[in-house]
Design a protein around this motif. Structure first.
Motif, PDB file in Angstrom:
ATOM      1  N   VAL A 133       0.833  -1.206   0.000  1.00  0.00           N
ATOM      2  CA  VAL A 133       0.000   0.000   0.000  1.00  0.00           C
ATOM      3  C   VAL A 133       0.871   1.260   0.000  1.00  0.00           C
ATOM      4  CG1 VAL A 133      -1.812   1.249   1.237  1.00  0.00           C
ATOM      5  CG2 VAL A 133      -1.800  -1.258   1.230  1.00  0.00           C
ATOM      6  N   LYS A 134       0.444   2.242  -0.764  1.00  0.00           N
ATOM      7  CA  LYS A 134       1.152   3.516  -0.811  1.00  0.00           C
ATOM      8  C   LYS A 134       1.160   4.173   0.565  1.00  0.00           C
ATOM      9  CE  LYS A 134      -0.323   4.408  -5.573  1.00  0.00           C
ATOM     10  NZ  LYS A 134      -1.146   5.287  -6.455  1.00  0.00           N
ATOM     11  N   LYS A 135       2.183   4.947   0.859  1.00  0.00           N
ATOM     12  CA  LYS A 135       2.224   5.706   2.101  1.00  0.00           C
ATOM     13  C   LYS A 135       1.029   6.651   2.145  1.00  0.00           C
ATOM     14  CE  LYS A 135       7.216   5.529   2.857  1.00  0.00           C
ATOM     15  NZ  LYS A 135       7.526   4.569   1.778  1.00  0.00           N
ATOM     16  N   GLY A 136       0.306   6.638   3.247  1.00  0.00           N
ATOM     17  CA  GLY A 136      -0.909   7.430   3.378  1.00  0.00           C
ATOM     18  C   GLY A 136      -2.153   6.717   2.888  1.00  0.00           C
ATOM     19  N   GLY A 137      -1.988   5.541   2.258  1.00  0.00           N
ATOM     20  CA  GLY A 137      -3.126   4.747   1.805  1.00  0.00           C
ATOM     21  C   GLY A 137      -3.769   4.001   2.964  1.00  0.00           C
ATOM     22  N   GLN A 138      -4.960   3.481   2.722  1.00  0.00           N
ATOM     23  CA  GLN A 138      -5.703   2.812   3.790  1.00  0.00           C
ATOM     24  C   GLN A 138      -5.650   1.291   3.669  1.00  0.00           C
ATOM     25  OE1 GLN A 138      -9.492   5.113   3.265  1.00  0.00           O
ATOM     26  NE2 GLN A 138      -9.352   5.363   5.486  1.00  0.00           N
ATOM     27  N   ILE A 139      -5.701   0.654   4.831  1.00  0.00           N
ATOM     28  CA  ILE A 139      -5.755  -0.794   4.953  1.00  0.00           C
ATOM     29  C   ILE A 139      -6.948  -1.123   5.837  1.00  0.00           C
ATOM     30  CG2 ILE A 139      -4.556  -2.851   5.791  1.00  0.00           C
ATOM     31  CD1 ILE A 139      -1.921  -1.261   5.350  1.00  0.00           C
ATOM     32  N   ALA A 140      -7.841  -2.001   5.361  1.00  0.00           N
ATOM     33  CA  ALA A 140      -9.068  -2.282   6.105  1.00  0.00           C
ATOM     34  C   ALA A 140      -9.373  -3.771   6.075  1.00  0.00           C
ATOM     35  CB  ALA A 140     -10.242  -1.503   5.514  1.00  0.00           C
ATOM     36  N   VAL A 141      -9.708  -4.286   7.240  1.00  0.00           N
ATOM     37  CA  VAL A 141      -9.973  -5.708   7.396  1.00  0.00           C
ATOM     38  C   VAL A 141     -11.260  -5.888   8.184  1.00  0.00           C
ATOM     39  CG1 VAL A 141      -9.183  -7.779   8.619  1.00  0.00           C
ATOM     40  CG2 VAL A 141      -7.569  -6.451   7.237  1.00  0.00           C
ATOM     41  N   ALA A 142     -12.064  -6.869   7.785  1.00  0.00           N
ATOM     42  CA  ALA A 142     -13.243  -7.271   8.559  1.00  0.00           C
ATOM     43  C   ALA A 142     -13.214  -8.786   8.684  1.00  0.00           C
ATOM     44  CB  ALA A 142     -14.528  -6.810   7.891  1.00  0.00           C
ATOM     45  N   VAL A 143     -13.292  -9.261   9.915  1.00  0.00           N
ATOM     46  CA  VAL A 143     -13.190 -10.707  10.171  1.00  0.00           C
ATOM     47  C   VAL A 143     -14.215 -11.138  11.206  1.00  0.00           C
ATOM     48  CG1 VAL A 143     -10.732 -10.891   9.618  1.00  0.00           C
ATOM     49  CG2 VAL A 143     -11.424 -10.298  11.945  1.00  0.00           C
ATOM     50  N   PRO A 144     -14.650 -12.406  11.163  1.00  0.00           N
ATOM     51  CA  PRO A 144     -15.461 -12.927  12.263  1.00  0.00           C
ATOM     52  C   PRO A 144     -14.630 -12.963  13.526  1.00  0.00           C
ATOM     53  CG  PRO A 144     -14.802 -14.693  10.776  1.00  0.00           C
ATOM     54  CD  PRO A 144     -14.387 -13.413  10.130  1.00  0.00           C
ATOM     55  N   GLY A 145     -15.233 -12.585  14.649  1.00  0.00           N
ATOM     56  CA  GLY A 145     -14.476 -12.515  15.888  1.00  0.00           C
ATOM     57  C   GLY A 145     -15.310 -12.827  17.113  1.00  0.00           C
ATOM     58  N   LEU A 146     -14.747 -12.479  18.250  1.00  0.00           N
ATOM     59  CA  LEU A 146     -15.362 -12.736  19.547  1.00  0.00           C
ATOM     60  C   LEU A 146     -15.575 -11.423  20.290  1.00  0.00           C
ATOM     61  CD1 LEU A 146     -13.073 -15.689  20.716  1.00  0.00           C
ATOM     62  CD2 LEU A 146     -15.331 -15.871  19.643  1.00  0.00           C
ATOM     63  N   LYS A 147     -16.637 -11.365  21.063  1.00  0.00           N
ATOM     64  CA  LYS A 147     -16.865 -10.198  21.906  1.00  0.00           C
ATOM     65  C   LYS A 147     -15.777 -10.070  22.960  1.00  0.00           C
ATOM     66  CE  LYS A 147     -21.848 -10.022  21.135  1.00  0.00           C
ATOM     67  NZ  LYS A 147     -23.200 -10.044  21.724  1.00  0.00           N
ATOM     68  N   LYS A 148     -15.281 -11.209  23.436  1.00  0.00           N
ATOM     69  CA  LYS A 148     -14.125 -11.222  24.329  1.00  0.00           C
ATOM     70  C   LYS A 148     -13.436 -12.572  24.196  1.00  0.00           C
ATOM     71  CE  LYS A 148     -16.748 -12.618  28.453  1.00  0.00           C
ATOM     72  NZ  LYS A 148     -17.068 -12.279  29.868  1.00  0.00           N
ATOM     73  N   GLU A 149     -12.152 -12.622  24.517  1.00  0.00           N
ATOM     74  CA  GLU A 149     -11.383 -13.852  24.392  1.00  0.00           C
ATOM     75  C   GLU A 149     -11.917 -14.922  25.346  1.00  0.00           C
ATOM     76  OE1 GLU A 149      -8.530 -14.345  22.217  1.00  0.00           O
ATOM     77  OE2 GLU A 149      -9.489 -12.560  21.373  1.00  0.00           O
ATOM     78  N   PHE A 150     -11.835 -16.162  24.925  1.00  0.00           N
ATOM     79  CA  PHE A 150     -12.263 -17.285  25.760  1.00  0.00           C
ATOM     80  C   PHE A 150     -11.120 -17.690  26.688  1.00  0.00           C
ATOM     81  CE2 PHE A 150     -15.380 -18.776  22.223  1.00  0.00           C
ATOM     82  CZ  PHE A 150     -16.334 -17.857  22.662  1.00  0.00           C
ATOM     83  N   THR A 151     -10.875 -16.883  27.674  1.00  0.00           N
ATOM     84  CA  THR A 151      -9.744 -17.129  28.573  1.00  0.00           C
ATOM     85  C   THR A 151      -9.957 -18.344  29.468  1.00  0.00           C
ATOM     86  OG1 THR A 151     -10.692 -15.519  30.114  1.00  0.00           O
ATOM     87  CG2 THR A 151      -9.005 -14.721  28.593  1.00  0.00           C
ATOM     88  N   ASP A 152     -11.211 -18.724  29.666  1.00  0.00           N
ATOM     89  CA  ASP A 152     -11.522 -19.898  30.502  1.00  0.00           C
ATOM     90  C   ASP A 152     -11.941 -21.101  29.665  1.00  0.00           C
ATOM     91  OD1 ASP A 152     -11.033 -18.469  32.879  1.00  0.00           O
ATOM     92  OD2 ASP A 152     -13.066 -17.635  32.832  1.00  0.00           O
ATOM     93  N   GLY A 153     -11.596 -21.078  28.385  1.00  0.00           N
ATOM     94  CA  GLY A 153     -11.952 -22.174  27.503  1.00  0.00           C
ATOM     95  C   GLY A 153     -13.220 -21.897  26.710  1.00  0.00           C
ATOM     96  N   VAL A 154     -13.434 -22.686  25.685  1.00  0.00           N
ATOM     97  CA  VAL A 154     -14.607 -22.532  24.822  1.00  0.00           C
ATOM     98  C   VAL A 154     -15.869 -22.877  25.614  1.00  0.00           C
ATOM     99  CG1 VAL A 154     -15.723 -23.329  22.706  1.00  0.00           C
ATOM    100  CG2 VAL A 154     -13.221 -23.138  22.806  1.00  0.00           C
ATOM    101  N   PRO A 155     -16.902 -22.020  25.578  1.00  0.00           N
ATOM    102  CA  PRO A 155     -18.150 -22.316  26.284  1.00  0.00           C
ATOM    103  C   PRO A 155     -18.723 -23.672  25.867  1.00  0.00           C
ATOM    104  CG  PRO A 155     -18.141 -20.044  25.531  1.00  0.00           C
ATOM    105  CD  PRO A 155     -16.939 -20.693  24.923  1.00  0.00           C
TER     106      PRO A 155
END
Length: 250
Positions: A133-155
């Motif tokens: 990307v050119k200097k000053g250009g934009q980089i944009a990402v959208a991904v599936p994610g979590l509201k918060k990390e599963f620090t105590d394991g997957v529900p």
């Protein structure tokens, strides 16, 4: 949010070419944070069957390099021609670590529902994505994610639907913010949850697709408690050592 742009496209065509939550609604919301101008060169990395590339070319008049590993350039070219966009979209078959582009070639680089497969690597942004990307250009990402990390394991309710790689790919806004903040290559403009989660997922789950049918049980078990769509938008630094001024939104 009212999706005035993406709603113009033929529903059957969109559903036939979805590979996950409706990427046209995701890119419509993400594009509100971008400065897109006619004839800009845009990298669409992990474009899948080209829905996001078609949207960007149609709605903004940009030239899109529709790049994907899983879908062949020939297959995407046929879709591109069917939309009359062969002069605005260039289909590319390439792996995310071996992209055939010159450094600073693009005005904007985006990735929708794909970046979490490769961009979780600590140095991917700095070594592979931002240099294009050119200097000053934009980089944009959208991904599936979590509201918060599963620090105590997957529900427990998600365990029947959980694949091992989801431990690597699904993360919170805070996780992505911290990862990108470590790069001298970009200045983060925003990192937030997208509003289109429910509609984008509903569109996907209504598809006549084995993967969509598989996801119905997962989303029912999730019940709106854990998943989100994370977007992060940044500007390519004018110099790698520039001081970052960051505003983070939740």
């Amino acid at each position: 949010m009212i999706y005035t742009k993406s709603s113009k496209y033929d529903t059957a065509f969109v559903k036939e070419n979805m590979m996950g939550p409706n990427s046209m609604k995701i890119i419509e919301e993400l594009a509100e944070s971008l400065n897109l101008e006619k004839d800009m060169r845009v990298l669409d990395l992990g474009c899948g069957k080209g829905l996001t590339s078609i949207f960007l070319a149609k709605e903004y008049g940009v030239t899109v390099f529709a790049t994907d590993l899983w879908i062949s350039a020939t297959e995407n070219y046929e879709r591109i021609k069917s939309m009359g966009l062969e002069d605005k979209i260039i289909p590319i078959h390439a792996e995310a670590h071996d992209l055939p582009f010159a450094q600073e070639f693009f005005d904007v680089a985006i990735s929708v529902d794909a970046y979490h497969y490769f961009g979780i690597e600590e140095d991917y942004l700095t070594n592979h994505f931002a240099p294009l990307v050119k200097k000053g250009g934009q980089i944009a990402v959208a991904v599936p994610g979590l509201k918060k990390e599963f620090t105590d394991g997957v529900p427990a309710e998600l365990l029947p639907y959980w694949f091992e790689d989801m431990n690597l790919t699904l993360h919170s806004c805070d996780w992505w913010y911290k990862l990108w903040k470590n790069s001298d290559s970009v200045r983060i403009e925003e990192c937030k949850e997208l509003k289109c989660l429910e509609e984008a997922w509903q569109d996907w789950l209504s598809c006549d697709n084995d993967y969509a049918r598989r996801d119905i049980g997962m989303m029912k078990a999730e019940g709106g408690n854990y998943f989100n769509l994370v977007s992060i938008v940044a500007t390519k630094s004018l110099s790698e050592k520039s001081v970052m001024h960051v505003e983070k939104s939740q």
